[in-house]
Scaffold this motif. Sequence first.
Motif, short mmCIF file in Angstrom:
data_model
loop_
_atom_site.label_atom_id
_atom_site.label_comp_id
_atom_site.label_asym_id
_atom_site.label_seq_id
_atom_site.Cartn_x
_atom_site.Cartn_y
_atom_site.Cartn_z
N VAL A 26 45.03 42.66 -34.41
CA VAL A 26 43.65 42.02 -34.61
C VAL A 26 42.76 42.94 -35.18
N PHE A 27 42.25 42.78 -36.44
CA PHE A 27 41.22 43.64 -36.87
C PHE A 27 40.11 43.12 -37.57
N VAL A 28 39.10 43.81 -38.10
CA VAL A 28 37.85 43.23 -38.84
C VAL A 28 37.85 43.89 -40.04
N THR A 29 37.57 43.26 -41.07
CA THR A 29 37.56 43.71 -42.32
C THR A 29 36.22 43.19 -43.13
N GLY A 30 35.49 44.00 -44.04
CA GLY A 30 34.46 43.34 -45.06
C GLY A 30 34.99 42.39 -45.70
N GLY A 31 34.08 41.38 -45.91
CA GLY A 31 34.30 40.33 -46.66
C GLY A 31 34.13 38.91 -46.28
N GLY A 32 34.55 37.91 -46.95
CA GLY A 32 34.38 36.47 -46.22
C GLY A 32 33.03 35.98 -46.56
N CYS A 33 32.69 34.77 -45.99
CA CYS A 33 31.51 34.23 -46.41
C CYS A 33 30.40 34.86 -45.83
N SER A 34 30.80 35.11 -44.54
CA SER A 34 29.55 35.56 -43.62
C SER A 34 29.52 37.26 -43.71
N GLY A 35 30.26 37.78 -44.30
CA GLY A 35 30.18 39.47 -44.28
C GLY A 35 31.33 40.27 -43.75
N PHE A 36 32.13 39.78 -42.76
CA PHE A 36 33.21 40.32 -42.15
C PHE A 36 34.19 39.22 -41.81
N GLN A 37 35.48 39.54 -41.91
CA GLN A 37 36.44 38.32 -41.49
C GLN A 37 37.78 39.15 -40.46
N ASP A 44 54.85 47.28 -35.76
CA ASP A 44 55.55 48.01 -34.72
C ASP A 44 55.16 49.44 -34.48
N ALA A 45 54.28 49.74 -35.17
CA ALA A 45 53.69 51.11 -34.79
C ALA A 45 52.21 51.33 -34.27
N LEU A 46 51.71 51.91 -33.26
CA LEU A 46 50.57 52.00 -32.78
C LEU A 46 49.90 53.31 -33.15
N ALA A 47 48.67 53.10 -33.64
CA ALA A 47 47.89 54.46 -33.89
C ALA A 47 47.45 55.07 -32.28
N GLU A 48 47.24 56.37 -32.42
CA GLU A 48 46.75 56.95 -31.08
C GLU A 48 45.41 56.49 -30.62
N ASP A 49 44.38 55.96 -31.44
CA ASP A 49 43.23 55.59 -31.01
C ASP A 49 43.26 53.88 -30.95
N ASP A 50 44.44 53.38 -30.99
CA ASP A 50 44.40 51.86 -30.89
C ASP A 50 44.04 51.48 -29.34
N ALA A 51 43.36 50.23 -29.24
CA ALA A 51 43.32 49.60 -27.85
C ALA A 51 44.30 48.78 -27.86
N ILE A 60 48.61 43.09 -27.79
CA ILE A 60 47.68 42.87 -28.77
C ILE A 60 47.14 44.40 -29.22
N ALA A 61 47.03 45.03 -30.24
CA ALA A 61 46.48 45.91 -30.61
C ALA A 61 45.29 46.04 -31.70
N ILE A 62 44.02 46.60 -31.17
CA ILE A 62 42.97 46.58 -31.89
C ILE A 62 42.59 48.17 -32.30
N ASP A 63 42.38 48.12 -33.65
CA ASP A 63 42.00 49.72 -34.09
C ASP A 63 40.63 50.19 -33.50
N ALA A 64 40.25 51.40 -33.65
CA ALA A 64 39.09 51.81 -33.18
C ALA A 64 37.84 51.58 -33.85
N LEU A 65 38.01 51.23 -35.28
CA LEU A 65 36.80 50.75 -36.09
C LEU A 65 36.50 49.25 -35.84
N SER A 66 37.62 48.37 -35.55
CA SER A 66 37.47 47.10 -35.33
C SER A 66 36.94 46.77 -33.90
N TYR A 67 37.36 47.63 -32.88
CA TYR A 67 37.08 47.33 -31.39
C TYR A 67 35.61 47.09 -31.26
N PRO A 68 34.63 47.68 -31.64
CA PRO A 68 33.09 47.40 -31.36
C PRO A 68 32.76 46.01 -31.72
N TYR A 69 33.40 45.52 -32.91
CA TYR A 69 32.97 44.10 -33.21
C TYR A 69 33.72 43.01 -32.48
#
Length: 105
Positions: A26-37, A44-51, A60-69
Motif C-alpha cells: 500500500v503506497f501513496v503517490t502524488g496526483g489524483g483530484c485531491s493531491g495524493f492518491q 514479492d520483495a520487501l525493502a529494508e525500511d518497509d513497515a 501488508i507492506a508500506i514503504d517509508a515515504l508513504s508511512y507518515p501519510y
Amino acid sequence: MVTPAAAQKVAALVEEEQNPDLCLRVFVTGGGCSGFQYGFEFADALAEDDAVLEVDGARIAIDALSYPYLVGSTLDYLEGLEGARFVVQNPNATSTCGCGSSFSI
C-alpha cells in the motif's frame, strides 16, 4: 489497522497466485483530484525500511515515504455497486475526492 475483510482478500489472492512470498504493498503517490492518491500492488520483495503488518495470514507492506501519510489509517476491502476494491480510511486526510481514491493533508 487492517480489517478482517481486507486480510482475508489478501490471503486469498496470495493463495491463488501460489506464491507465499507475496504481500500487498500500500503506497501513496502524488496526483489524483485531491493531491495524493493511494496505490496497491502485490510484491514479492520487501525493502529494508518497509513497515510490514501481518494480519490473519496476510502481509501488508508500506514503504517509508508513504508511512507518515498512512499512520492511523484502516485498510478495508469492499464489494458493492462500485465494484470490488481495497480502500483506505485515513483520519489524517483533510479532504478526499468523491470516489475516495485521492486525498489531501
